[in-house]
Write a protein that holds these residues in place. Structure first.
Motif, PDB file in Angstrom:
ATOM      1  N   ALA A 646      74.473  15.215  62.527  1.00 48.08           N
ATOM      2  CA  ALA A 646      74.361  16.278  61.515  1.00 48.08           C
ATOM      3  C   ALA A 646      75.398  17.350  61.823  1.00 48.08           C
ATOM      4  O   ALA A 646      75.068  18.447  62.294  1.00 48.08           O
ATOM      5  CB  ALA A 646      72.950  16.866  61.519  1.00 48.08           C
ATOM      6  N   SER A 715      66.179  12.261  49.907  1.00 56.53           N
ATOM      7  CA  SER A 715      67.561  12.167  50.398  1.00 56.53           C
ATOM      8  C   SER A 715      68.313  11.000  49.763  1.00 56.53           C
ATOM      9  O   SER A 715      69.534  11.061  49.604  1.00 56.53           O
ATOM     10  CB  SER A 715      67.565  12.028  51.917  1.00 56.53           C
ATOM     11  OG  SER A 715      66.832  10.875  52.308  1.00 56.53           O
ATOM     12  N   VAL A 732      75.461  17.279  52.374  1.00 52.70           N
ATOM     13  CA  VAL A 732      74.799  18.540  52.731  1.00 52.70           C
ATOM     14  C   VAL A 732      75.348  19.686  51.890  1.00 52.70           C
ATOM     15  O   VAL A 732      74.603  20.469  51.294  1.00 52.70           O
ATOM     16  CB  VAL A 732      74.976  18.834  54.232  1.00 52.70           C
ATOM     17  CG1 VAL A 732      74.417  20.215  54.560  1.00 52.70           C
ATOM     18  CG2 VAL A 732      74.281  17.772  55.059  1.00 52.70           C
TER      19      VAL A 732
END
Length: 950
Positions: A646, A715, A732
């Motif tokens: 991430a 997601s 994101v």
């Protein structure tokens, strides 16, 4: 699209006037007139379709899942009210230009007025009731600004607060009622709700929804027992009073009664609540108006009475009464606006509004006298004026309406109110304009310039023409608007000056005759009125507010105290109890998702995280050491994000960590090195137990979620549509600036508010007890002999352009690679923050070119305008658009409107960080009482290197 432009025009004008605050008054008035006239022309373009039975509409989705949309429509009822709002508003603007004194801010006043105008216009053309509620509350806020425009006047401030409390409180009830109504009807679209009468009437929630809606209507339209706020709003400038009483604000409640008439009326509950309230208000307002001495107070209570008349007519629940109600709305708007302007002329030219100091003005102000007398006669219901026609029709409806089996009660009260109306109207005529001249006028009365009497003259002319030729002037509009109220073809509308000898004529003649007799014996009646032990509404209101504040303070002191630890302990305890209750009722079962083996590095990092957390608890009195351990925790979390692939979160976490640690280091400079003991052992044991239980509960919840594989995670939608729907490969960033841009918008607003809160709290840190504590211990702190090291200053200045370039690079690549506006804003903030730390606040502040407050505001506005721009193209709020372009040498590249939104995010972040930094630096400077400004090339103090003479 044109409907959306119509709704936004007044607000655009308000913003424009705010920008013209330093220009000439004529230019400001011209801008306001132009905006209102343009909106009126746009409205008139819809008139043929609306009058022909079509309903022009526009629908813009906002949050479809919640039923929230920006939807508008114009039917004849909305057309009539919007025409009054804009038409009378245009006349009010012209009147205000000549009425306001040279010392009054014309731009600020007209900006508030257009904001008020836009809120009222939004109410009458909104289709979505949730959107209507936004405009409803905006009328309360904007009227607060207008009523309190003369801020130096205590009565104006008190009247503004009273209006806001009463109408704002009623608005809360209306919100609940509209939510119930939408829930019953299954839609929040007004056009849908109006088609589901049977479903609404049959619902067990109908009584609750009706009463909540009526509270909102009654408070806004000053119905008993909420009538007292309206007369106190007369502390506003007269243009505000004229606008508020004729076409806006108080008419909003009446409008909503008319709008919801097809689905809420026709029941006994409706009749007894609405008709009874209107009947009492009509009588009470007329009685009080007769014995007031201030011209605006007389007119204010007469408005209360006429609003009661309208409420009573719609409360009857009959089609004929609804038609009369619509007709009187138009008539009342014309003569009441004219009368308030006339009262303002008297005050402006004679220097007083007290009728006891007036009289004989007809020979001194003939033009004003003619207008005031005709308008007052229309208010009294004298023939051949418009007020006579609607009063006759009202008495006709009252004569055929019984109350709880008592046939005479309604007509008797209606005649009594009409009689009092005649009396106070004749008093306005005779005690202001007729009779002998007085030798002691405060000013020498004379007719004003055309700009003051021209707008009222036009309205008086309409009152005369509507009385002489009612079908020609108002017939089609009243018929069409009445049909919109009733939801079906209305009864025949045929007002005439002569109906023959009818009960209504006899009742009207009685009212005129007795009203004249009451004026003849006014002194005796006034003496009797003064001896009555009547309660004072203002005193009762203030007592009620005082009691509410006292109860609130008692409850607050019983629940809250100065112990932050106790409040946090209660918060955690309640959260734990709720979690335990959910676990007890729902049970717990382990998930079946396969776990991932923990690597040695992950175990070491986890142990480091636990150790740093325990070290924070152990070293809580060592503030600097505690801050070091907190930074270790943030770093470990950042590494965890990297390990879990991430990178955006890792960059954000590291950037936030650097900024917060640096700001906290500056804050430590203002605190003692060691704080006092934070609590006893028992309290620390309590906190430890709560913390351990909370941590275990949170861990258990996280484990339960992570060990369950969702069937269709959200997601997956983001992964599938990030490139095709948002134009970016960084899921994101696309989520933050497109799919969930509204959340991000709320977050930057919260960030800005937090920075402003820091600014507000630290402004007082050097004053009072906190300032004395700073002065006591700060001189004892050990300071470095070289507070701005040369190497540190040189390095940060060389790195500044490189870091800014890196921030720009992170910003530009954020849509497709890790980065974005939030991270870029933090990187730029770090670069600027290091300049302050290396070279000193004074040096950096002298080179600062932007204001932090403006940056926060500019960032939020840019983000908001980007989101609103999508509505202009028929897309939901905050929808982004993108495209690919090719240039020679550059190649193919993407441009997206989300970049503008990201610019707003970045600017807000930089502004918030810099505002917090600046305030911390300012307070340190003030606490140390430093008057020397370090402005040497490397901030080396020459005094420290100057040799003393031998």
């Amino acid at each position: 699209m044109l409907l959306l432009i119509l709704a936004l025009l007044p607000f655009t004008g308000a913003v424009l006037l705010a920008g013209l605050s330093d220009r000439s008054r004529n230019l400001q008035a011209l801008a306001a007139c132009g905006t209102t006239a343009l909106a009126l022309l746009v409205l008139l373009s819809f008139a043929p379709a609306a009058m022909a039975g079509d309903t022009p509409s526009a629908h813009f989705e906002w949050v479809p899942a919640l039923g929230l949309a920006a939807s508008f429509f114009i039917d004849p009822l909305g057309l009539m009210f919007a025409g009054m709002i804009l038409g009378i508003g245009l006349l009010i603007i012209i009147y205000a230009r000549f009425y306001l004194a040279a010392g009054d801010s014309m731009g600020r006043f007209l900006s508030f007025l257009l904001l008020f105008q836009g809120a009222m216009l939004g109410i009458v053309i909104s289709d979505n009731v949730l959107m209507m509620l936004v405009f409803w509350e905006l009328t309360s806020l904007s009227s607060f600004l207008l009523i309190g425009f003369w801020r130096h006047d205590a009565n104006a401030r008190q009247g503004a607060r009273m209006a806001l409390v009463v109408t704002g409180g009623g608005g809360l009830a209306l919100i609940a009622g509209m939510l119930l109504l939408g829930d019953i009807a299954g839609s929040f679209e007004l056009t849908t709700i109006l088609q589901r009468r049977e479903l609404i009437i049959a619902s067990p929630l109908y009584p609750a929804a009706l009463m909540l809606v009526l509270i909102g209507c009654f408070t806004k339209s000053a119905q008993f027992p909420f009538h007292f706020w309206l007369p106190h709003a007369m502390a506003a400038p007269t243009p505000v009073s004229a606008y508020l009483h004729s076409a806006t604000m108080v008419k909003a409640g009446v409008f909503l009664l008319a709008r919801l008439w097809p689905v809420l009326s026709g029941t006994e509950l409706w009749f007894y609540l609405v008709a009874t309230t209107g009947l009492l208000t009509m009588l009470l307002g007329a009685a009080i108006a007769l014995f007031k001495h201030d011209l605006k107070a007389i007119l204010a209570y007469s408005t209360v009475s006429h609003l009661g008349l309208l409420t009573m007519l719609f409360g009857f629940g009959t089609r004929a009464a609804a038609v009369v109600g619509v007709f009187h709305i138009l008539n009342h708007a014309a003569f009441k606006a004219a009368l308030f302007m006339n009262a303002g002329i008297v005050d402006h030219e004679a220097g007083t509004r007290d009728v006891r100091r007036l009289g004989g003005l007809a020979s001194l102000m003939p033009s004003s006298a003619l207008l005031g007398i005709v308008a007052a006669a229309a208010m009294a219901g004298l023939p051949p004026l418009n007020g006579f026609l609607s009063k006759e029709m009202m008495l006709e409806e009252a004569a055929h309406t019984g109350w709880h089996g008592i046939a005479w009660l309604v007509p008797v009260i209606a005649v009594a109110a009409a009689t009092l109306s005649v009396a106070y109207s004749l008093r306005y005529i005779f005690q202001v304009y007729l009779g002998p001249r007085r030798p002691d006028y405060p000013h020498a009365p004379h007719d004003p310039p055309f700009g003051l009497w021209g707008p009222s003259a036009l309205l008086v002319l309409l009152a005369v023409l509507a009385g002489l030729f009612p079908m020609t002037v108002t017939g089609d509009l009243v018929t069409a608007a009445s049909g919109a109220v009733i939801g079906a073809p209305p009864p025949a509308f045929a007002p005439r000056l002569w109906h023959g000898f009818t009960p209504a004529l006899a009742m009207s003649a009685f009212a005129i005759m007795v009203g004249a007799i009451m004026l003849r014996h006014y002194r005796r009646l006034l003496s009797l009125w003064d001896r009555l032990p009547l309660p004072e509404a203002r005193a009762l209101y203030e007592q009620g507010v005082g009691a509410a504040v006292g109860w609130g303070r008692t409850a607050t002191l019983a629940i809250h105290n100065s112990s932050l630890q106790r409040q946090l302990a209660l918060l955690f305890a309640v959260a734990l109890l709720l979690g335990i209750e959910g676990l007890w009722k729902g049970g717990y079962a382990s998930g079946t998702r396969e776990t991932i083996p923990a690597s040695p590095v992950a175990v070491i990092a986890w142990l480091l995280l636990i150790g740093a957390t325990l070290a924070v608890v152990r070293a809580q009195r060592e503030r600097y050491l505690t801050l070091i351990f907190i930074s270790v925790i943030g770093l470990v979390i950042s590494l965890g994000f990297v390990h879990l692939s991430a990178p955006d979160l890792a960059l954000t976490q590291i950037s936030v960590e650097v900024v917060t640690i640096l700001l906290l280091l500056l804050a430590l400079n203002l605190l003692p090195k060691k704080p006092p003991r934070l609590g006893s052992n028992a309290l620390r044991l309590r906190d430890a137990a709560l913390g351990a239980a909370g941590g275990l509960g949170t861990g258990l919840a996280a484990w339960a979620v992570m060990t369950r594989a969702p069937n269709d995670p959200i997601s997956s939608y983001h992964w599938a549509h990030s490139y095709s729907g948002g134009g970016g490969t960084n899921v994101v960033n696309v989520t933050l600036v497109d799919f969930r841009a509204f959340d991000t918008f709320g977050e930057i607003i919260v960030l800005g508010i937090a920075a402003l809160a820091i600014f507000a709290l630290l402004q007082t840190a050097v004053r009072g007890a906190s300032g004395r504590r700073l002065q006591e211990w700060m001189p004892d702190l050990v300071r470095s002999p070289e507070r701005h090291p040369m190497m540190f200053a040189v390095a940060t200045r060389l790195l500044l352009p490189l870091t800014m370039l890196a921030g720009l690079y992170i910003f530009l690549r954020g849509h497709n690679m890790p980065g974005g506006g939030f991270i870029a804003g933090l990187v730029i903030s770090i670069a600027l923050l290091m300049q302050y730390m290396a070279s000193g606040f004074e040096w950096a502040d002298q080179r600062r070119k932007l204001d932090e407050h403006a940056m926060i505001g500019f960032g939020v506005i840019i983000a908001a305008l980007t989101g609103l721009g999508s509505l202009l193209f028929g897309a939901p709020l905050f929808t982004s658009a993108f495209g690919y372009f090719t240039l020679p040498l550059v190649g193919t590249f993407e441009l997206a409107t989300a970049m503008l939104f990201d610019i707003g995010v970045a600017v807000t972040v930089v502004g918030a960080v810099m505002l917090a930094l600046a305030e911390l630096s300012h307070i340190a400077q003030r606490a140390e009482k430093e008057e020397r400004i370090d402005d040497e090339p490397m901030d080396v103090d020459p005094a420290r290197h100057r040799k003393e003479p031998a």
